[in-house]
Design a protein around this motif. Structure first.
Motif, PDB file in Angstrom:
ATOM      1  N   ASP A   6       0.786  -1.738  -0.383  1.00 21.39           N
ATOM      2  CA  ASP A   6      -0.114  -0.251   0.171  1.00 21.39           C
ATOM      3  C   ASP A   6       1.210   1.127   0.036  1.00 21.39           C
ATOM      4  OD1 ASP A   6      -2.358  -1.308  -0.181  1.00 21.39           O
ATOM      5  OD2 ASP A   6      -2.750  -1.345   1.859  1.00 21.39           O
ATOM      6  N   ALA A  10       0.834   4.079  -2.868  1.00 24.89           N
ATOM      7  CA  ALA A  10       0.632   5.741  -2.430  1.00 24.89           C
ATOM      8  C   ALA A  10       1.887   6.449  -3.243  1.00 24.89           C
ATOM      9  CB  ALA A  10       0.171   5.438  -0.989  1.00 24.89           C
ATOM     10  N   LEU A  59      -9.573   9.127  -5.221  1.00 21.54           N
ATOM     11  CA  LEU A  59      -8.187   8.523  -4.226  1.00 21.54           C
ATOM     12  C   LEU A  59      -7.069   8.840  -4.648  1.00 21.54           C
ATOM     13  CD1 LEU A  59      -6.852   5.748  -2.664  1.00 21.54           C
ATOM     14  CD2 LEU A  59      -7.027   4.917  -4.864  1.00 21.54           C
ATOM     15  N   LEU A  63      -4.479  11.869  -2.243  1.00 24.37           N
ATOM     16  CA  LEU A  63      -4.088  11.283  -0.601  1.00 24.37           C
ATOM     17  C   LEU A  63      -3.414  11.071   0.445  1.00 24.37           C
ATOM     18  CD1 LEU A  63      -1.382   9.392  -4.493  1.00 24.37           C
ATOM     19  CD2 LEU A  63      -2.885   8.174  -2.271  1.00 24.37           C
ATOM     20  N   TYR A  66      -4.598   9.926   3.003  1.00 25.64           N
ATOM     21  CA  TYR A  66      -4.570   8.682   3.591  1.00 25.64           C
ATOM     22  C   TYR A  66      -3.254   8.767   4.330  1.00 25.64           C
ATOM     23  CZ  TYR A  66      -2.700   3.716   2.800  1.00 25.64           C
ATOM     24  OH  TYR A  66      -2.537   2.365   3.110  1.00 25.64           O
ATOM     25  N   LEU A  72      -4.914   0.538   1.782  1.00 20.78           N
ATOM     26  CA  LEU A  72      -5.767   1.483   1.043  1.00 20.78           C
ATOM     27  C   LEU A  72      -6.452   1.090   0.250  1.00 20.78           C
ATOM     28  CD1 LEU A  72      -4.806   3.727  -0.840  1.00 20.78           C
ATOM     29  CD2 LEU A  72      -3.909   2.236  -2.297  1.00 20.78           C
ATOM     30  N   TRP A  75      -9.546   2.526   2.738  1.00 23.06           N
ATOM     31  CA  TRP A  75      -9.889   3.517   2.823  1.00 23.06           C
ATOM     32  C   TRP A  75     -10.201   3.588   0.775  1.00 23.06           C
ATOM     33  CZ3 TRP A  75      -6.602   7.821   0.129  1.00 23.06           C
ATOM     34  CH2 TRP A  75      -7.359   9.116   0.166  1.00 23.06           C
TER      35      TRP A  75
END
Length: 185
Positions: A6, A10, A59, A63, A66, A72, A75
């Motif tokens: 994840d 990201a 998404l 970020l 996050y 992830l 989320w």
């Protein structure tokens, strides 16, 4: 090539958006579509596809918010759920049930009550994440993705009765965990 975890995904989304988006869609596209179709109705393919696209854009744009300590996928699935619910509301469609964590327009609930509800929702998410893997997946599929018991059983290669048993056991575990954490049920 192994799938990026994840945090790597990201970073890929931040540093190389097109590659990151392609990877995110490959990994999470099907579940996001399932969530959107469950909320909007699978017969409205265009609305579902637009909700999926909007979810991935949200998404990427979000970020900075996050938390890399959390999955992830969880989320993103929350983003997809909110996106589809908002799209459904704008289309003027009525949900067959009232979502527990969604506010109705004009809701004038006391801010302290809203804060308590948000904390309870956080504790619930945390308790669900702590369920053992088969129970957690079944619970999420049933109560988050709105999948039918038969569909879950077929997907996991088990019987509907076994799924129902795990759901019952999961509800009891969640109730116990929440009561331990001070949530009044």
């Amino acid at each position: 090539m192994t799938e990026p975890n994840d945090r790597q995904l990201a970073l890929l989304l931040k540093n190389h958006p097109s590659r990151g988006m392609a990877e995110a869609m490959a990994r999470y596209g099907a579940p996001v579509k399932t969530i959107c179709a469950a909320i909007l109705g699978p017969e409205d393919r265009q609305e579902v596809e637009e909700a999926v696209a909007d979810s991935f854009v949200a998404l990427w744009k979000g970020l900075d918010r996050y938390d890399p300590e959390r999955p992830l996928s969880a989320w993103l699935y929350g983003i997809a759920r909110r996106t589809a619910l908002e799209r459904r509301r704008k289309l003027g469609r009525v949900l067959p049930f009232q979502e527990l964590d969604e506010r109705l327009p004009g809701d004038d609930t006391d801010p302290a009550d809203q804060a308590a509800e948000r904390e309870n929702a956080r504790l619930l998410r945390q308790a669900v994440e702590e369920l053992p893997p088969p129970d957690r997946e079944i619970f999420i599929r049933r109560y988050y993705l709105y999948q039918a018991v038969k569909e879950i059983a077929a997907r996991l290669g088990t019987t509907p009765k076994a799924v129902e048993h795990r759901l019952d056991r999961g509800r009891r575990r969640l109730r116990e965990k929440l009561m331990e954490r001070g949530v009044d049920l």
